[in-house]
Write a protein that holds these residues in place. Sequence first.
Motif, short mmCIF file in Angstrom:
data_model
loop_
_atom_site.label_atom_id
_atom_site.label_comp_id
_atom_site.label_asym_id
_atom_site.label_seq_id
_atom_site.Cartn_x
_atom_site.Cartn_y
_atom_site.Cartn_z
N ILE A 1 -28.29 22.55 -11.73
CA ILE A 1 -28.32 21.09 -11.52
C ILE A 1 -27.77 20.38 -12.74
O ILE A 1 -28.30 20.55 -13.85
N GLU A 2 -26.73 19.59 -12.54
CA GLU A 2 -26.22 18.70 -13.59
C GLU A 2 -26.69 17.28 -13.27
O GLU A 2 -26.71 16.89 -12.10
N GLY A 3 -27.05 16.52 -14.28
CA GLY A 3 -27.36 15.11 -14.07
C GLY A 3 -28.85 14.84 -13.87
O GLY A 3 -29.61 15.71 -13.43
N CYS B 1 -20.52 18.84 -17.14
CA CYS B 1 -21.15 20.17 -17.17
C CYS B 1 -20.45 21.11 -16.21
O CYS B 1 -20.31 22.30 -16.49
N HIS B 2 -19.98 20.60 -15.06
CA HIS B 2 -19.19 21.44 -14.15
C HIS B 2 -17.86 21.82 -14.81
O HIS B 2 -17.38 22.94 -14.67
N MET B 3 -17.26 20.86 -15.53
CA MET B 3 -16.00 21.18 -16.21
C MET B 3 -16.23 22.28 -17.24
O MET B 3 -15.38 23.15 -17.47
N SER B 4 -17.40 22.25 -17.86
CA SER B 4 -17.73 23.28 -18.85
C SER B 4 -17.84 24.65 -18.18
O SER B 4 -17.47 25.67 -18.76
N LEU B 5 -18.37 24.66 -16.94
CA LEU B 5 -18.44 25.93 -16.21
C LEU B 5 -17.02 26.46 -15.97
O LEU B 5 -16.76 27.66 -16.09
N LEU B 6 -16.08 25.54 -15.68
CA LEU B 6 -14.69 25.99 -15.51
C LEU B 6 -14.10 26.47 -16.83
O LEU B 6 -13.14 27.25 -16.84
N ASP B 7 -14.67 26.02 -17.95
CA ASP B 7 -14.18 26.41 -19.28
C ASP B 7 -14.47 27.87 -19.61
O ASP B 7 -14.11 28.33 -20.69
N ILE B 8 -15.17 28.60 -18.72
CA ILE B 8 -15.36 30.02 -19.02
C ILE B 8 -14.06 30.79 -18.75
O ILE B 8 -13.97 32.00 -18.94
N ASP B 9 -13.04 30.05 -18.32
CA ASP B 9 -11.67 30.56 -18.19
C ASP B 9 -11.60 31.87 -17.40
O ASP B 9 -12.03 31.93 -16.28
N GLU B 10 -11.10 32.95 -18.08
CA GLU B 10 -10.85 34.19 -17.32
C GLU B 10 -12.14 34.82 -16.81
O GLU B 10 -12.12 35.62 -15.87
N HIS B 11 -13.29 34.43 -17.39
CA HIS B 11 -14.57 34.97 -16.88
C HIS B 11 -14.84 34.49 -15.45
O HIS B 11 -15.68 35.06 -14.76
N SER C 1 -24.13 17.90 -8.84
CA SER C 1 -24.24 16.86 -9.86
C SER C 1 -25.05 15.71 -9.28
O SER C 1 -24.73 15.20 -8.21
N LEU C 2 -26.11 15.31 -9.97
CA LEU C 2 -26.89 14.13 -9.56
C LEU C 2 -26.33 12.95 -10.34
O LEU C 2 -25.17 12.60 -10.15
N ALA C 3 -27.13 12.31 -11.21
CA ALA C 3 -26.56 11.25 -12.05
C ALA C 3 -25.94 11.92 -13.28
O ALA C 3 -26.56 12.00 -14.34
#
Length: 187
Positions: free
Chosen positions: A65-67, A26-36, A19-21
């Motif tokens: 890259i986020e940010g 967006c990282h939390m969204s990556l964790l939102d792929i849940d069981e995947h 994560s930059l600025a």
Amino acid sequence: MDAAESDARRPRLRIATTSLAGCFGCHMSLLDIDEHLFELAQLVDFDRSPLTDVKHCGPCDIGLIEGGVCNAENVHVLREFRRNCKILVAVGACAVNGGLPAQRNHLELGACLQQVYQFREGLAAPQIPDDPELPLLLDKVRPIHEVVRVDYFVPGCPPPGEALWKFLTDLIAGRTPRLPYDLMHYD
Ligand code: SF4
């Protein structure tokens, strides 16, 4: 050969994220792929990422890259990712076009700092932070493609978890990523 055997024989890819600025949404969204996440862990290894304690990006297949780019340290980290990642991906509005942090681009940087650190009521010792260890701020927040070459852009604030999963499974399988229009939204 069934799909599981095919996955087992595929070389594991190495992925780095940073994560930059950004706000880590967006990282939390990556964790939102849940069981995947379990499937992803079977297919890839993580290099530098909040998911690991790796401090510098080493040779990788994919860099996410986020940010946006708001200071000298962001420039350094972004260039390190570009040097080391075969495929570099701008994830989310801040990386794609500067996003929310770029709202300060309408203001003069000095005036902005004064407003926050000197003129704000209630501050005990108003002073603009100037510790030499702090990274130098850029006058404008930049999208990452203005600093390095970017291979793919994933829009959204944040991109939904399903969009990131579809994007990554395409890339991992060696397909050109294609996101259906209904997965590209900003809420
Ligand atoms: Fe946060 Fe949205 Fe920027 Fe992602 S795109 S880092 S969720 S503000």
